[in-house]
Design a protein around this motif. Sequence first.
Motif, PDB file in Angstrom:
ATOM      1  N   SER A   1     -12.102 -46.336 -11.811  1.00 24.02           N
ATOM      2  CA  SER A   1     -11.928 -44.913 -12.101  1.00 24.02           C
ATOM      3  C   SER A   1     -10.757 -44.358 -11.307  1.00 24.02           C
ATOM      4  N   ASP A   2      -9.945 -43.547 -11.971  1.00 24.05           N
ATOM      5  CA  ASP A   2      -8.827 -42.865 -11.302  1.00 24.05           C
ATOM      6  C   ASP A   2      -9.288 -41.584 -10.606  1.00 24.05           C
TER       7      ASP A   2
ATOM      8  N   VAL B   1     -11.360 -42.715  -5.534  1.00 24.74           N
ATOM      9  CA  VAL B   1     -11.055 -43.704  -6.572  1.00 24.74           C
ATOM     10  C   VAL B   1     -11.869 -44.973  -6.316  1.00 24.74           C
TER      11      VAL B   1
ATOM     12  N   TYR C   1      -2.262 -46.717  -3.526  1.00 26.21           N
ATOM     13  CA  TYR C   1      -3.628 -47.176  -3.780  1.00 26.21           C
ATOM     14  C   TYR C   1      -3.722 -48.704  -3.689  1.00 26.21           C
TER      15      TYR C   1
ATOM     16  N   THR D   1      -2.885 -44.930 -12.409  1.00 25.15           N
ATOM     17  CA  THR D   1      -2.152 -44.928 -11.137  1.00 25.15           C
ATOM     18  C   THR D   1      -3.032 -45.191  -9.924  1.00 25.15           C
ATOM     19  N   ALA D   2      -4.335 -45.310 -10.111  1.00 26.31           N
ATOM     20  CA  ALA D   2      -5.218 -45.399  -8.949  1.00 26.31           C
ATOM     21  C   ALA D   2      -6.245 -46.528  -9.081  1.00 26.31           C
ATOM     22  N   GLY D   3      -7.204 -46.374  -9.989  1.00 23.15           N
ATOM     23  CA  GLY D   3      -8.242 -47.388 -10.140  1.00 23.15           C
ATOM     24  C   GLY D   3      -7.693 -48.739 -10.562  1.00 23.15           C
TER      25      GLY D   3
ATOM     26  N   HIS E   1      -9.575 -37.033  -3.873  1.00 22.65           N
ATOM     27  CA  HIS E   1      -9.985 -38.041  -4.862  1.00 22.65           C
ATOM     28  C   HIS E   1     -10.791 -39.136  -4.166  1.00 22.65           C
TER      29      HIS E   1
ATOM     30  N   GLU F   1      -6.752 -38.726 -10.709  1.00 19.22           N
ATOM     31  CA  GLU F   1      -5.341 -39.090 -10.571  1.00 19.22           C
ATOM     32  C   GLU F   1      -4.798 -39.418 -11.970  1.00 19.22           C
TER      33      GLU F   1
ATOM     34  N   GLN G   1      -3.688 -41.206 -15.201  1.00 18.75           N
ATOM     35  CA  GLN G   1      -4.278 -42.432 -15.738  1.00 18.75           C
ATOM     36  C   GLN G   1      -3.460 -43.668 -15.383  1.00 18.75           C
TER      37      GLN G   1
END
Length: 211
Positions: free
Chosen positions: A69-70, A54, A116, A77-79, A52, A73, A75
């Motif tokens: 943006s994830d 991100v 993240y 949990t990242a971006g 990924h 990953e 939705q």
Amino acid sequence: MQKEYKTILGDSHAKYEEKKSKFIAHAKSVSDEKEALEFINSKRTEFWDATHNVFSYNVFEENFIQRSSDDGEPQGTAGLPVMEIINKSGLQNIVIVVTRYFGGTQLGASGLIRAYGKSASLCIDAAVIIKKVLCYEINLMFEYSLIGKLQNNLMQKGYEIKNTKYEKDVEMTVLVPYDEFEKFTGIVNEALNARVIIDVGDKVYQTIKLT
């Protein structure tokens, strides 16, 4: 244009590992959304084999723009965790890309959010934080005999002398915060007994290191 904002100087990076998943974070100061997208694409190309890539960024153009943006990953949990770190730091005109190489063990939603967010936080910690202050370039022209008095006065008041040329007269360019123009002209006229030509130049950002 904003009167002032905090961002980072140039770029920075950091690495973090969680259950054998490797996270590589890169941050960069940008002037607009186009530059942010170019940076994101450059990291996607550089880390083409990653699981990924991100990203999160914010920029101020005519309006404040904030996107994330994830990149596959789950939705949120990242971006979003990366963006929350940016917002918490108070930084603007910055983009962060966090690259993940999967280590074989699922981290779960809470683990991803933590990883993240931690990666972004470490990346900001590694950066040099600066303040950008909107200034006028004020051009001054005056006699040689007056330069010592003016230089001392400006240094005491905290103004940055950007350039000095010694021609027939002294030509000096000073960075003056946007809302201090009248105050500055008063200081200069008083110091030089109004024996000075003052010309207003371009608007530029002065960089002040905070860390």
